[in-house]
Design a protein around this motif. Structure first.
Motif, mmCIF file in Angstrom:
data_model
loop_
_atom_site.group_PDB
_atom_site.id
_atom_site.type_symbol
_atom_site.label_atom_id
_atom_site.label_comp_id
_atom_site.label_asym_id
_atom_site.label_seq_id
_atom_site.Cartn_x
_atom_site.Cartn_y
_atom_site.Cartn_z
ATOM 1 N N ARG A 1 0.880 -1.301 0.190
ATOM 2 C CA ARG A 1 0.009 -0.066 0.007
ATOM 3 C C ARG A 1 0.791 1.327 0.051
ATOM 4 N N ILE A 2 0.374 2.118 -0.524
ATOM 5 C CA ILE A 2 1.066 3.547 -0.594
ATOM 6 C C ILE A 2 0.864 4.170 0.834
ATOM 7 N N SER A 3 1.857 4.477 1.317
ATOM 8 C CA SER A 3 1.931 5.109 2.924
ATOM 9 C C SER A 3 2.058 6.622 2.662
ATOM 10 N N ALA A 4 1.632 7.210 3.667
ATOM 11 C CA ALA A 4 1.943 8.722 3.767
ATOM 12 C C ALA A 4 3.428 8.977 3.689
ATOM 13 N N PRO A 5 3.900 10.342 3.063
ATOM 14 C CA PRO A 5 5.156 10.604 3.161
ATOM 15 C C PRO A 5 5.694 10.816 4.425
ATOM 16 N N PRO A 6 6.963 10.662 4.891
ATOM 17 C CA PRO A 6 7.606 10.736 6.004
ATOM 18 C C PRO A 6 7.606 12.286 6.271
ATOM 19 N N ASN A 7 7.279 12.380 7.593
ATOM 20 C CA ASN A 7 7.602 13.871 8.291
ATOM 21 C C ASN A 7 8.763 14.217 8.775
ATOM 22 N N THR A 8 9.878 14.408 7.816
ATOM 23 C CA THR A 8 11.145 14.609 7.925
ATOM 24 C C THR A 8 11.846 15.598 7.354
ATOM 25 N N GLN A 9 13.025 15.996 7.531
ATOM 26 C CA GLN A 9 13.733 16.998 6.901
ATOM 27 C C GLN A 9 14.848 16.238 6.174
ATOM 28 N N ASP A 10 15.054 14.856 6.548
ATOM 29 C CA ASP A 10 16.048 14.187 6.159
ATOM 30 C C ASP A 10 16.036 13.880 4.728
ATOM 31 N N ILE A 11 16.773 14.254 3.879
ATOM 32 C CA ILE A 11 16.988 13.963 2.572
ATOM 33 C C ILE A 11 16.878 12.540 1.978
ATOM 34 N N GLY A 12 17.553 11.742 2.724
ATOM 35 C CA GLY A 12 17.654 10.414 2.532
ATOM 36 C C GLY A 12 16.547 9.526 2.828
ATOM 37 N N GLN A 13 15.845 9.932 3.683
ATOM 38 C CA GLN A 13 14.660 9.339 4.069
ATOM 39 C C GLN A 13 13.458 9.605 2.931
ATOM 40 N N VAL A 14 13.589 11.076 2.519
ATOM 41 C CA VAL A 14 12.679 11.480 1.458
ATOM 42 C C VAL A 14 12.856 10.706 0.313
ATOM 43 N N LEU A 15 14.340 10.535 -0.095
ATOM 44 C CA LEU A 15 14.534 9.928 -1.403
ATOM 45 C C LEU A 15 14.422 8.523 -1.168
ATOM 46 N N SER A 16 14.572 7.756 -0.116
ATOM 47 C CA SER A 16 14.104 6.514 0.079
ATOM 48 C C SER A 16 12.466 6.163 -0.014
ATOM 49 N N TYR A 17 11.808 7.047 0.360
ATOM 50 C CA TYR A 17 10.217 7.223 0.050
ATOM 51 C C TYR A 17 9.644 7.129 -1.023
ATOM 52 N N VAL A 18 10.421 8.022 -1.899
ATOM 53 C CA VAL A 18 10.225 8.372 -3.370
ATOM 54 C C VAL A 18 10.455 6.875 -4.016
ATOM 55 N N LYS A 19 11.852 6.582 -3.694
ATOM 56 C CA LYS A 19 12.009 5.276 -4.470
ATOM 57 C C LYS A 19 11.020 3.966 -4.201
ATOM 58 N N ASP A 20 10.646 4.052 -2.894
ATOM 59 C CA ASP A 20 9.564 2.729 -2.668
ATOM 60 C C ASP A 20 8.311 3.184 -3.097
ATOM 61 N N LEU A 21 7.906 4.658 -3.312
ATOM 62 C CA LEU A 21 6.715 5.010 -3.895
ATOM 63 C C LEU A 21 6.677 4.621 -5.562
ATOM 64 N N ALA A 22 7.777 4.773 -6.029
ATOM 65 C CA ALA A 22 7.885 4.565 -7.536
ATOM 66 C C ALA A 22 7.681 2.989 -7.800
ATOM 67 N N ASN A 23 8.450 2.231 -6.971
ATOM 68 C CA ASN A 23 8.424 0.599 -7.225
ATOM 69 C C ASN A 23 6.989 0.155 -6.960
#
Length: 232
Positions: free
Chosen positions: A9-31
């Motif tokens: 399932r598509i989860s909500a974006p992480p509430n963080t300023q960490d660019i690494g977590q954001v990039l990981s979320y985007v990668k999982d979202l794309a997959n």
């Protein structure tokens, strides 16, 4: 192919300023989106089958509906090997014209059964007349039926459209054969009566000899004439 219930399932974006977590979320979202797109493409290209459909109901807060409804099933798509019921009554319908190979261990009441439909010869069991019948043609047949309550079941022979009957009457203990061919009535109303130890005739004229072409009455009269002539 993954089932929809198994698809991430598509989860909500992480509430963080960490660019690494954001990039990981985007990668999982794309997959995840790529997998869902692949599943959708697989289904719309004619690969929808039982593995892709849940037979249970779809439930929401204000709605409960069947997963598959009758109007969404193509005619002829459901075959006999896909139907399992304990009793035929589970299928509520007029079954119409059924062609079956073998039926065993059943009870049938109030039905008409025949070995042929609309053509001779055939044998039938009629629920209308409570009768068994075997028909060579419309004018040649044998039937077993009960026209009169006090009589035994009657056997009716029909030959060239002429009927003959065979039956037993327990009220006067008579066994009767009536025929337009033979003109025989073995009963209290006829000329010939058969009992366990007696044969009764209406007269000696009822005994006929084919060899002499004479009745017993004729023979007795002839003897009487001879005796009279000798005495006179």
């Amino acid at each position: 192919m993954a089932l929809w219930s198994d698809t991430p399932r598509i989860s909500a974006p992480p509430n963080t300023q960490d660019i690494g977590q954001v990039l990981s979320y985007v990668k999982d979202l794309a997959n995840t989106v790529a997998k869902m797109a692949k599943d959708l493409e697989f289904l719309v290209n004619g690969n929808l089958d039982a593995n892709n459909i849940r037979a249970n109901s779809i439930e929401t807060k204000n709605l409960k509906a069947n997963s598959i409804t009758a109007e969404k099933i193509q005619a002829g798509a459901v075959t006999a090997d896909k139907i399992t019921v304990n009793e035929l009554s589970a299928i509520s319908a007029n079954l119409g014209h059924i062609v079956a190979g073998l039926i065993e261990s059943v009870e049938i009441f109030g039905s008409y059964i025949a070995t042929s439909y609309g053509s001779f010869p055939f044998v039938e069991m009629s629920n209308t007349d409570n009768m068994f019948g075997a028909y060579k043609s419309g004018d040649n047949a044998i039937q077993i039926y009960s026209p009169v309550e006090r009589l035994s079941p009657v056997i009716r022979f029909t030959a060239n459209g002429i009927n003959s009957f065979l039956f037993y009457d327990p009220s006067d203990n008579t066994f009767s054969v009536t025929s337009s061919y033979a003109n025989i009535d073995i009963s209290t109303q006829g000329d010939l009566h058969l009992y366990a130890n007696l044969v009764r005739l209406s007269g000696w004229n009822s005994l006929w000899s084919n060899g002499e072409a004479r009745t017993l009455r004729d023979e007795l009269d002839e003897i009487d004439r001879r005796l009279r002539s000798l005495g006179g």
